[in-house]
Design a protein around this motif. Structure first.
Motif, short mmCIF file in Angstrom:
data_model
loop_
_atom_site.label_atom_id
_atom_site.label_comp_id
_atom_site.label_asym_id
_atom_site.label_seq_id
_atom_site.Cartn_x
_atom_site.Cartn_y
_atom_site.Cartn_z
N THR A 83 -34.89 -9.34 41.33
CA THR A 83 -35.60 -8.36 42.14
C THR A 83 -36.81 -7.82 41.38
OG1 THR A 83 -33.52 -7.76 43.23
CG2 THR A 83 -35.36 -6.21 43.42
N TRP A 84 -36.60 -7.49 40.10
CA TRP A 84 -37.70 -7.01 39.26
C TRP A 84 -38.77 -8.09 39.11
CZ3 TRP A 84 -40.48 -3.30 37.60
CH2 TRP A 84 -41.23 -3.39 36.42
N ASN A 85 -38.34 -9.33 38.92
CA ASN A 85 -39.28 -10.44 38.78
C ASN A 85 -40.13 -10.59 40.05
OD1 ASN A 85 -39.93 -13.10 37.18
ND2 ASN A 85 -39.61 -13.74 39.28
N ILE A 87 -40.80 -8.28 42.29
CA ILE A 87 -41.71 -7.14 42.43
C ILE A 87 -42.97 -7.36 41.60
CG2 ILE A 87 -42.02 -4.69 41.90
CD1 ILE A 87 -39.00 -4.36 42.57
N THR A 88 -42.78 -7.76 40.34
CA THR A 88 -43.92 -7.93 39.45
C THR A 88 -44.75 -9.17 39.78
OG1 THR A 88 -42.57 -9.12 37.82
CG2 THR A 88 -42.75 -6.73 37.57
N LEU A 115 -37.29 -1.82 45.06
CA LEU A 115 -36.97 -0.96 43.92
C LEU A 115 -35.64 -0.26 44.12
CD1 LEU A 115 -40.48 0.55 43.12
CD2 LEU A 115 -39.10 -0.87 41.58
N LEU A 118 -32.96 -2.77 43.56
CA LEU A 118 -32.84 -3.03 42.12
C LEU A 118 -31.95 -1.98 41.45
CD1 LEU A 118 -35.80 -3.89 39.73
CD2 LEU A 118 -34.05 -2.25 39.07
N ALA A 148 -37.09 -6.57 31.12
CA ALA A 148 -38.25 -5.88 31.68
C ALA A 148 -39.55 -6.60 31.39
CB ALA A 148 -38.31 -4.44 31.15
#
Length: 310
Positions: A83-85, A87-88, A115, A118, A148
């Motif tokens: 999910t973080w990947n 988003i970025t 977010l 996540l 991160a």
């Protein structure tokens, strides 16, 4: 837009697309439950370290609980990491054929929703971590820094697979942290061996996107090694086997674990022989087969732990 029109390109025909409630599908895709191979690969070093620690302590009492907790934690944290990947990487994903159908660039999930999702997944991971001792909790939390920064590495280094290896292999440290409250030489050797394994298999995976990555300036070991990929895989897979063997020597494992490592090594050799980097579909199949390689090694360690505890 119909749900079928926004399925992720390389994940058709899975349970998420066919059985999950329609409202949940974008979130399940965001966490990669339509493609769980990454969760399995994150889980393998956790299970290796758990079985190895159980064998070293000659006590299987907690091993079933550890196996279950690591399973939940690996799937939750891999989902959070993906999910973080996403988003970025949402702008980059929109430019790559294989990833433009992911939920965020496809418009299925907004950034704020992603977010919140996540955080929910990370809380599940934290709940798992809190079942262990303080040292293990601190060790697990320390991995978040690597998770991160990983999505940004493909923009600045030809070796993002190394950073992925640092993150995906972290479970190799957890068995010792949980069982003994420390990280010893055995755990560090297992960790190093797993990192080499991850560099190898993720290089295979990255060859699917090598052409698109070149167009948009994304770096990877697949692009770095190019036609020398087979040689690079020989080196990294050999290092993986040698370092894991070093962990076995320090842990004084018995024959069952060595048989598991032998099967693991043979499987890695088969991958190198089978691979054709010009065939993206074959790259994906060979990459996915690493779950089986990891399970072979785990089976050997599990048998060794059972024999040593008997």
């Amino acid at each position: 837009m119909s749900d079928s029109a926004v399925r992720v390109a390389d994940a058709t025909g899975n349970w998420v697309d066919t059985l999950a409630p329609v409202w949940s599908r974008p979130y399940l895709r965001l966490a990669r439950y339509d493609r769980p191979i990454g969760s399995w690969l994150l889980l393998m070093p956790c299970w290796w370290s758990a079985a190895l620690a159980a064998g070293m302590s000659r006590n299987l009492a907690m091993l079933p609980a550890w196996i279950g907790l690591y399973f939940i934690g690996a799937f939750a944290m891999r989902g959070a990491g993906c999910t973080w990947n996403d988003i970025t990487d949402r702008d980059l994903d929109a430019k790559v054929e294989r990833t433009r159908s992911r939920p965020i660039p496809a418009g299925q999930v907004g950034v704020k929703q992603a977010l919140a999702f996540l955080v929910a997944q990370a809380l599940i991971g934290l709940a798992v971590l809190l079942q262990f001792n303080r040292f293990a909790i601190a060790t697990g939390i320390a991995s978040l820094l690597i998770v991160a920064i990983y999505p940004f590495m493909k923009r600045i280094t030809w070796w993002p697979q190394t950073v992925l290896g640092l993150a995906f292999s972290w479970g190799a440290l957890m068995g010792s942290a949980v069982a003994f409250g420390r990280i010893d030489a055995t755990a560090l050797l297992l960790y190093a061996g797993s990192i080499c394994w991850v560099i190898g298999y993720d290089t295979i995976y990255a060859h699917q996107d090598a052409e698109d990555d070149a167009l948009i300036g994304i770096k990877s070991t697949a692009r770095l090694f190019a036609d020398r990929t087979h040689l690079a895989l020989v080196i990294f897979y050999a290092l993986a086997v040698a370092l894991i063997a070093g962990a076995f020597v320090t842990a004084h494992v018995h024959v069952a674990a060595w048989l598991g490592l032998a099967c693991f090594a043979v499987h890695l050799g088969w991958q190198i022989r089978r691979l054709d980097i010009a065939d993206p579909a074959l790259c994906l199949r060979v990459f996915k087969s690493n779950r089986d390689a990891g399970l072979l090694l785990f089976a050997g360690l599990l048998a060794d732990a059972a024999l040593r505890a008997s």
